[in-house]
Write a protein that holds these residues in place. Structure first.
Motif: not given
Ligand code: SF4
Length: 335
Positions: A17, A19-20, A22-24, A26, A32-34, A37, A83
């Motif tokens: 991901c 989006l933020c 963290h670039n998780c 997965i 992800g951390i949030c 997602r 996040n």
């Molecule tokens: S915390 Fe959520 S939004 Fe941020 S990179 Fe991980 S999955 Fe994506």
């Protein structure tokens, strides 16, 4: 649930991901951390798409935004997930929940929410708030595009932890931001929020560069982010990089979630207010009963132009286009 934007596929049904910051990365079946997602067979899905915990018509001052159509009301919506994992989170019931954990989510299509916003009398638009809106990015962006078409305003209340590309797309449709700058200290971000400071600074600079309305909130926590020299450094950075007229809200902390430190003493708020007000034109103190730090004064002639008593707002000192009615100085954005 809908397919997420801003991600890449890797080998073996793994996704990343983007989006933020963290670039998780997965794996299939994981989130992800949030927590909102999820990798479903190599496709990243936004699980909280259109799933709302609350819809309220709030005073714009509650966001807080004090220089964006003061005295107006905005239909405010939130979902679940975040996040960051702040130990002092003031709304952990929603921010630290997944879609499965939170009971009572109501599902909306973007068009339905837009209809509601248009039918709500006295409403200027939509505020994406309560939990971190970055983690319901797709729903926020889709709704914001529809709202813009109808000339409604889009307000984003965020922790500023979003990557450059998705933020750039959002900036096309967002009108005003309140960004939570939690501290000016990487150790604080890492230890108490499981995040990093630098991306938040970048986000603030990007919003400023785009010319969007920007206000900043800083939750002052005794013993955690109240070091005077670090605080002064933060104010100097805001002044130098974002501008003297950047609106700054100091917010009083109360014990919540995992943090049991006592509430911020008023004397500490007073002290930090004085430090901030030495460099910035507009400084406010929120989350307290007293009204003495709530009014807006004209930097040109020092007249009191907006009087606030809780969420009662008297803006008689302003012209219809947001200037001081005494000397004509520009004070607030009226849309
Ligand atoms: S915390 Fe959520 S939004 Fe941020 S990179 Fe991980 S999955 Fe994506």
């Amino acid at each position: 649930m809908t397919e997420a934007s801003h991600y890449i596929r890797k080998d073996g049904q793994i996704v990343q991901c983007l989006l933020c910051p963290h670039n998780c990365t997965i794996r299939n079946g994981k989130e992800g951390i949030c927590k909102v997602r999820k990798n479903e067979n190599g496709m990243l899905m936004s699980e909280n798409y259109g799933k709302l915990t609350a819809i309220h018509l709030d005073p714009i001052e509650k966001k807080p935004l004090y220089h964006f159509i003061p005295g107006s009301y905005v239909l405010s919506v939130g979902s679940v997930g975040c996040n960051m994992q702040c130990v002092f989170c003031q709304n952990s019931e929603i921010s630290q929940s997944s879609v499965d954990q939170y009971l009572g989510l109501k599902t909306y299509r973007a068009e339905e929410l837009l209809q509601l916003a248009m039918q709500t009398s006295g409403n200027i638009g939509l505020a994406y708030t309560y939990n971190e809106p970055t983690v319901f990015y797709e729903f926020m962006l889709e709704t914001a595009m529809l709202a813009r078409e109808q000339k409604l305003k889009n307000v984003v209340v965020s922790n500023g932890y979003i990557s450059e590309k998705p933020l750039q797309a959002l900036l096309e449709y967002a009108d005003a931001f309140n960004i939570d700058l939690k501290a000016f200290d990487q150790t604080f971000y890492a230890k108490y929020a499981h995040a990093s400071l630098e991306p938040v600074k970048k986000c603030l600079l990007q919003i400023r560069k785009a010319g969007k309305h920007l206000e900043i909130t800083n939750l002052l926590i005794p013993g955690l982010n109240d070091n005077e020299s670090v605080f002064r450094e933060m104010i100097s950075w805001i002044n130098g990089e974002l501008g003297t007229d950047t609106i700054f809200h100091l917010s009083r902390y109360f014990p919540r979630y995992k943090l049991t430190v006592e509430s911020t003493p008023v004397s500490l708020l007073e002290n930090m207010y004085a430090i901030a007000a030495r460099q910035l034109t507009y400084v406010y103190v929120g989350n307290i009963r007293e009204n003495r730090w709530q009014d807006t004064y004209c930097p040109g002639c020092h007249a009191c132009v907006v009087v606030r008593d809780g969420y009662q707002v008297n803006r008689n000192g302003l012209t219809a286009d947001g200037n001081c009615s005494h000397c004509g100085s520009r004070i607030v954005a009226m849309g």
